[in-house]
Design a protein around this motif. Structure first.
Motif, PDB file in Angstrom:
ATOM      1  N   ASP A  13       0.809  -1.220   0.000  1.00 38.86           N
ATOM      2  CA  ASP A  13       0.000   0.000   0.000  1.00 38.86           C
ATOM      3  C   ASP A  13       0.838   1.264   0.000  1.00 38.86           C
ATOM      4  OD1 ASP A  13      -2.308  -1.477   0.014  1.00 38.86           O
ATOM      5  OD2 ASP A  13      -2.603  -1.362   2.159  1.00 38.86           O
ATOM      6  N   CYS A  14       1.664   1.446  -1.007  1.00 39.62           N
ATOM      7  CA  CYS A  14       2.454   2.671  -1.079  1.00 39.62           C
ATOM      8  C   CYS A  14       2.699   3.018  -2.543  1.00 39.62           C
ATOM      9  CB  CYS A  14       3.764   2.497  -0.332  1.00 39.62           C
ATOM     10  SG  CYS A  14       4.754   1.139  -0.944  1.00 39.62           S
ATOM     11  N   GLN A  28       1.761   3.295  -9.390  1.00 37.46           N
ATOM     12  CA  GLN A  28       0.780   2.896  -8.381  1.00 37.46           C
ATOM     13  C   GLN A  28       0.680   4.031  -7.374  1.00 37.46           C
ATOM     14  OE1 GLN A  28       1.565  -0.841  -6.365  1.00 37.46           O
ATOM     15  NE2 GLN A  28       0.694  -0.035  -4.477  1.00 37.46           N
ATOM     16  N   GLY A  29      -0.548   4.458  -7.089  1.00 35.56           N
ATOM     17  CA  GLY A  29      -0.746   5.526  -6.119  1.00 35.56           C
ATOM     18  C   GLY A  29      -2.199   5.596  -5.694  1.00 35.56           C
ATOM     19  N   GLU A  30      -2.538   6.645  -4.973  1.00 33.67           N
ATOM     20  CA  GLU A  30      -3.908   6.849  -4.524  1.00 33.67           C
ATOM     21  C   GLU A  30      -4.780   7.249  -5.718  1.00 33.67           C
ATOM     22  OE1 GLU A  30      -5.104   6.502  -1.357  1.00 33.67           O
ATOM     23  OE2 GLU A  30      -3.129   5.780  -0.775  1.00 33.67           O
ATOM     24  N   VAL A  46       0.760  10.572  -6.887  1.00 34.09           N
ATOM     25  CA  VAL A  46       1.943  10.081  -6.192  1.00 34.09           C
ATOM     26  C   VAL A  46       2.787  11.275  -5.759  1.00 34.09           C
ATOM     27  CG1 VAL A  46       2.016   7.897  -7.443  1.00 34.09           C
ATOM     28  CG2 VAL A  46       3.282   9.839  -8.327  1.00 34.09           C
ATOM     29  N   PRO A  47       3.614  11.121  -4.736  1.00 31.47           N
ATOM     30  CA  PRO A  47       4.508  12.199  -4.317  1.00 31.47           C
ATOM     31  C   PRO A  47       5.519  12.512  -5.417  1.00 31.47           C
ATOM     32  CG  PRO A  47       4.485  10.410  -2.694  1.00 31.47           C
ATOM     33  CD  PRO A  47       3.739   9.935  -3.866  1.00 31.47           C
ATOM     34  N   ALA A  48       5.886  13.780  -5.550  1.00 31.13           N
ATOM     35  CA  ALA A  48       6.829  14.212  -6.596  1.00 31.13           C
ATOM     36  C   ALA A  48       8.150  13.474  -6.520  1.00 31.13           C
ATOM     37  CB  ALA A  48       7.049  15.711  -6.504  1.00 31.13           C
TER      38      ALA A  48
END
Length: 54
Positions: A13-14, A28-30, A46-48
């Motif tokens: 889950d990340c 893969q992300g939210e 996803v985070p930069a």
């Protein structure tokens, strides 16, 4: 299709970035619901830092 993980954690889950054997990337992300995507597509957030250097 073969995937090689380039970035992200080892858990389930990340956020992660993969490279395929077809020369494409899979992220893969939210799920990101602020935009409407066509049938069969989905936007993820996803985070930069996970994309830096690719």
């Amino acid at each position: 299709m073969q995937l090689v993980q380039l970035r992200g954690c080892e858990g389930d889950d990340c956020p992660k970035v993969f490279k395929t054997d077809r020369g494409t990337y899979v992220v893969q992300g939210e799920v990101f619901n602020a935009i409407t995507t066509p049938d069969g597509e989905m936007a993820v957030e996803v985070p930069a830092e996970i994309l830096r250097g690719l």
